[in-house]
Design a protein around this motif. Structure first.
Motif, PDB file in Angstrom:
ATOM      1  N   UNK A   1       0.813  -1.223   0.000  1.00  0.00           N
ATOM      2  CA  UNK A   1       0.000   0.000   0.000  1.00  0.00           C
ATOM      3  C   UNK A   1       0.846   1.271   0.000  1.00  0.00           C
ATOM      4  N   UNK A   2       2.036   1.197   0.540  1.00  0.00           N
ATOM      5  CA  UNK A   2       2.861   2.407   0.683  1.00  0.00           C
ATOM      6  C   UNK A   2       3.687   2.722  -0.555  1.00  0.00           C
ATOM      7  N   UNK A   3       4.037   1.698  -1.307  1.00  0.00           N
ATOM      8  CA  UNK A   3       4.934   1.860  -2.459  1.00  0.00           C
ATOM      9  C   UNK A   3       4.329   2.829  -3.464  1.00  0.00           C
ATOM     10  N   UNK A   4       5.096   3.853  -3.822  1.00  0.00           N
ATOM     11  CA  UNK A   4       4.639   4.847  -4.775  1.00  0.00           C
ATOM     12  C   UNK A   4       3.852   5.983  -4.163  1.00  0.00           C
ATOM     13  N   UNK A   5       3.486   5.851  -2.876  1.00  0.00           N
ATOM     14  CA  UNK A   5       2.684   6.884  -2.221  1.00  0.00           C
ATOM     15  C   UNK A   5       3.493   7.700  -1.217  1.00  0.00           C
ATOM     16  N   UNK A   6       4.488   7.072  -0.600  1.00  0.00           N
ATOM     17  CA  UNK A   6       5.387   7.771   0.305  1.00  0.00           C
ATOM     18  C   UNK A   6       6.815   7.327  -0.026  1.00  0.00           C
ATOM     19  N   UNK A   7       7.816   8.146   0.277  1.00  0.00           N
ATOM     20  CA  UNK A   7       9.199   7.754  -0.021  1.00  0.00           C
ATOM     21  C   UNK A   7       9.592   6.495   0.755  1.00  0.00           C
ATOM     22  N   UNK A   8      10.226   5.553   0.069  1.00  0.00           N
ATOM     23  CA  UNK A   8      10.648   4.299   0.690  1.00  0.00           C
ATOM     24  C   UNK A   8      12.025   3.915   0.169  1.00  0.00           C
ATOM     25  N   UNK A   9      12.792   3.276   1.035  1.00  0.00           N
ATOM     26  CA  UNK A   9      14.052   2.678   0.591  1.00  0.00           C
ATOM     27  C   UNK A   9      14.376   1.530   1.530  1.00  0.00           C
ATOM     28  N   UNK A  10      15.034   0.523   0.993  1.00  0.00           N
ATOM     29  CA  UNK A  10      15.447  -0.607   1.819  1.00  0.00           C
ATOM     30  C   UNK A  10      16.342  -0.147   2.967  1.00  0.00           C
ATOM     31  N   UNK A  11      17.218   0.806   2.659  1.00  0.00           N
ATOM     32  CA  UNK A  11      18.166   1.270   3.670  1.00  0.00           C
ATOM     33  C   UNK A  11      17.441   1.926   4.835  1.00  0.00           C
ATOM     34  N   UNK A  12      16.489   2.793   4.541  1.00  0.00           N
ATOM     35  CA  UNK A  12      15.787   3.494   5.616  1.00  0.00           C
ATOM     36  C   UNK A  12      14.823   2.576   6.367  1.00  0.00           C
ATOM     37  N   UNK A  13      14.204   1.653   5.650  1.00  0.00           N
ATOM     38  CA  UNK A  13      13.309   0.698   6.312  1.00  0.00           C
ATOM     39  C   UNK A  13      14.086  -0.299   7.167  1.00  0.00           C
ATOM     40  N   UNK A  14      15.349  -0.537   6.787  1.00  0.00           N
ATOM     41  CA  UNK A  14      16.207  -1.519   7.463  1.00  0.00           C
ATOM     42  C   UNK A  14      15.624  -2.924   7.350  1.00  0.00           C
ATOM     43  N   UNK A  15      14.833  -3.147   6.288  1.00  0.00           N
ATOM     44  CA  UNK A  15      14.181  -4.437   6.096  1.00  0.00           C
ATOM     45  C   UNK A  15      15.082  -5.377   5.319  1.00  0.00           C
ATOM     46  N   UNK A  16      14.866  -6.662   5.525  1.00  0.00           N
ATOM     47  CA  UNK A  16      15.603  -7.683   4.776  1.00  0.00           C
ATOM     48  C   UNK A  16      14.871  -8.057   3.492  1.00  0.00           C
ATOM     49  N   UNK A  17      13.538  -7.969   3.541  1.00  0.00           N
ATOM     50  CA  UNK A  17      12.724  -8.243   2.368  1.00  0.00           C
ATOM     51  C   UNK A  17      11.584  -7.236   2.309  1.00  0.00           C
ATOM     52  N   UNK A  18      11.253  -6.798   1.102  1.00  0.00           N
ATOM     53  CA  UNK A  18      10.122  -5.896   0.887  1.00  0.00           C
ATOM     54  C   UNK A  18       9.271  -6.474  -0.242  1.00  0.00           C
ATOM     55  N   UNK A  19       7.963  -6.408  -0.089  1.00  0.00           N
ATOM     56  CA  UNK A  19       7.075  -6.869  -1.153  1.00  0.00           C
ATOM     57  C   UNK A  19       6.255  -5.705  -1.689  1.00  0.00           C
ATOM     58  N   UNK A  20       6.037  -5.720  -3.009  1.00  0.00           N
ATOM     59  CA  UNK A  20       5.291  -4.650  -3.687  1.00  0.00           C
ATOM     60  C   UNK A  20       4.380  -5.276  -4.739  1.00  0.00           C
ATOM     61  N   UNK A  21       3.420  -4.471  -5.225  1.00  0.00           N
ATOM     62  CA  UNK A  21       2.447  -4.978  -6.199  1.00  0.00           C
ATOM     63  C   UNK A  21       2.185  -3.933  -7.267  1.00  0.00           C
ATOM     64  N   UNK A  22       1.901  -4.391  -8.497  1.00  0.00           N
ATOM     65  CA  UNK A  22       1.726  -3.483  -9.610  1.00  0.00           C
ATOM     66  C   UNK A  22       0.438  -2.697  -9.616  1.00  0.00           C
ATOM     67  N   UNK A  23      -0.683  -3.349  -9.290  1.00  0.00           N
ATOM     68  CA  UNK A  23      -1.968  -2.698  -9.502  1.00  0.00           C
ATOM     69  C   UNK A  23      -2.319  -1.668  -8.433  1.00  0.00           C
ATOM     70  N   UNK A  24      -1.487  -1.512  -7.410  1.00  0.00           N
ATOM     71  CA  UNK A  24      -1.720  -0.464  -6.413  1.00  0.00           C
ATOM     72  C   UNK A  24      -1.104   0.877  -6.815  1.00  0.00           C
ATOM     73  N   UNK A  25      -0.298   0.886  -7.864  1.00  0.00           N
ATOM     74  CA  UNK A  25       0.388   2.115  -8.254  1.00  0.00           C
ATOM     75  C   UNK A  25       0.122   2.502  -9.704  1.00  0.00           C
ATOM     76  N   UNK A  26      -0.915   1.919 -10.307  1.00  0.00           N
ATOM     77  CA  UNK A  26      -1.227   2.245 -11.690  1.00  0.00           C
ATOM     78  C   UNK A  26      -0.682   1.267 -12.697  1.00  0.00           C
ATOM     79  N   UNK A  27      -0.171   0.124 -12.216  1.00  0.00           N
ATOM     80  CA  UNK A  27       0.262  -0.942 -13.102  1.00  0.00           C
ATOM     81  C   UNK A  27      -0.847  -1.963 -13.276  1.00  0.00           C
ATOM     82  N   UNK A  28      -0.581  -3.029 -14.013  1.00  0.00           N
ATOM     83  CA  UNK A  28      -1.605  -4.045 -14.240  1.00  0.00           C
ATOM     84  C   UNK A  28      -1.767  -4.979 -13.037  1.00  0.00           C
ATOM     85  N   UNK A  29      -2.906  -5.628 -12.954  1.00  0.00           N
ATOM     86  CA  UNK A  29      -3.109  -6.674 -11.962  1.00  0.00           C
ATOM     87  C   UNK A  29      -2.314  -7.910 -12.380  1.00  0.00           C
ATOM     88  N   UNK A  30      -1.949  -8.721 -11.403  1.00  0.00           N
ATOM     89  CA  UNK A  30      -1.280  -9.969 -11.722  1.00  0.00           C
ATOM     90  C   UNK A  30       0.224  -9.901 -11.792  1.00  0.00           C
TER      91      UNK A  30
END
Length: 380
Positions: A179-208
């Motif tokens: 839900x956050x991807x494309x809506x607020x600034x994000x980076x792996x470094x700042x999140x300090x996460x080991x894995x991040x998941x994202x989806x196309x159709x939440x940011x104007x891309x296709x479903x699937x």
């Protein structure tokens, strides 16, 4: 003249950006299989490679650490795997998820049910870090899954602070950024996460189409789908070239417009909430914490969500009662249950989620529809 409909359910899915549409159409004309080494195959491979680079750049990752999937759910299931480790670190043996996660995370991915623990959240919809710290000390290294921003309330979670706790305990952190991807600034470094998941159709891309992005050196014990060597041997199957190309184009467009869109959406959301709050008993859930700029979840005692959603729909406004992953059913939100919201308030929760082409006029028409809905409620 028929009044145009107003779509205020962007957290469920977004319209296709024109950049994504153009990329998809162009990709459909490419014949080759991206695993083939001839000219046609290399053309297809180039489209996948360019999209991989776009996703990686948006998160400050290495392109080789982007794994394309069939969507956000598969991305989450791929990330939630027992035996994951980073470099020479210990493999994770249990899973901890916050109580407000998306259902694809609450289901636990590949972890057996008896190795999954839920972390409490506060009344404001933010994860309880004290509870997380306590539970991390109760067993072996854990994979902790925490969404960057909640899909219902929009509440932004303290992912970086959680990651520090998790890493000190020898575990890994997965951040669901769908839900956050494309809506607020994000980076792996700042999140300090080991894995991040994202989806196309939440940011104007296709479903699937979606992706798992790692911070490097994350080692899977086995691929989610075994077969060919696609996606660095982590996800077999011929890539969805057109979908991936559309995803990459949507990512590039979203990143270019992110700052401007976020400011516009925050203003529109605030305008909407000012109008909604004229109803005296209305509550904006997580309204006191940092939220996505486009999201507002409200509740009114005695309001029935299904009735309200239908009333808005008849007035030409598309809203939702929360998550769009309940097969069209209006059920009590597990997010609001975790927040301790009383039944008579939670059962009437309505979510408004805005997007890049929403205008002040659209918001005002939605408020006009709300006055009709709330007026009927006042007469009961």
């Amino acid at each position: 003249m028929k009044q145009p409909r107003i779509y205020l359910d962007w957290n469920a899915t977004t319209p296709l950006r024109h950049e994504a549409r153009s990329a998809i159409v162009a990709a459909l004309e490419v014949t080759g299989n991206p695993s083939s080494i001839h000219t046609e195959g290399r053309k297809a491979r180039r489209l996948v490679t360019e999209a991989r680079a776009a996703v990686a750049a948006a998160l400050g990752a290495d392109a080789r650490d982007v794994i394309f999937t069939s969507g956000g759910t598969e991305a989450n299931v791929t990330a939630l795997a027992p035996g994951l480790r980073r470099g020479a670190g210990a493999a994770v043996e249990r899973l901890m998820v916050s109580a407000i996660e998306h259902v694809s995370v609450l289901a636990g991915g590949l972890f057996p049910a008896d190795r999954i623990t839920r972390i409490r959240v506060r009344r404001d919809g933010v994860v309880d870090l004290d509870d997380l710290a306590e539970r991390l000390n109760e067993g072996p290294p854990a994979l902790v899954s925490l969404m960057v921003a909640n899909n219902e309330t929009g509440a932004i979670q303290p992912v970086a602070a959680a990651a520090e706790l998790v890493h000190r305990a020898g575990g890994l952190l997965h951040a669901d950024a769908i839900q956050a991807f494309g809506r607020i600034p994000l980076s792996l470094k700042e999140l300090k996460a080991d894995l991040v998941t994202v989806s196309g159709h939440k940011i104007g891309g296709p479903k699937g189409v979606g992706a798992v992005v790692t911070a490097g050196e994350v080692i899977w014990p086995r691929p989610l789908i075994a077969g060919g060597g696609q996606e660095q041997n982590r996800r077999a199957g011929t890539e969805n070239v057109a979908g991936i190309a559309g995803f990459g184009a949507a990512v590039a467009a979203a990143m270019a417009a992110q700052e401007v869109e976020a400011k516009q959406l925050a203003c529109l959301r605030d305008r909407l909430e000012r109008g909604l709050r004229q109803y005296p008993r209305l509550e904006v859930f997580s309204g006191e914490v940092e939220r996505l700029p486009n999201t507002s979840l409200i509740g009114v005692p005695g309001l029935r969500a299904e009735t309200a959603v239908i009333a808005f729909d008849l007035a030409g406004v598309a809203v939702s009662s929360g998550s769009a992953c309940s097969s069209g059913k209006v059920t009590r939100s597990h997010v609001l249950s975790a927040m301790g919201v009383p039944d008579n308030l939670a059962e009437g929760a309505i979510r408004f989620s805005l997007g890049w082409d929403i205008t002040e006029a659209d918001v005002d028409l939605a408020l006009e529809a709300w006055r009709t809905v709330s007026g009927a409620l006042a007469k009961e």
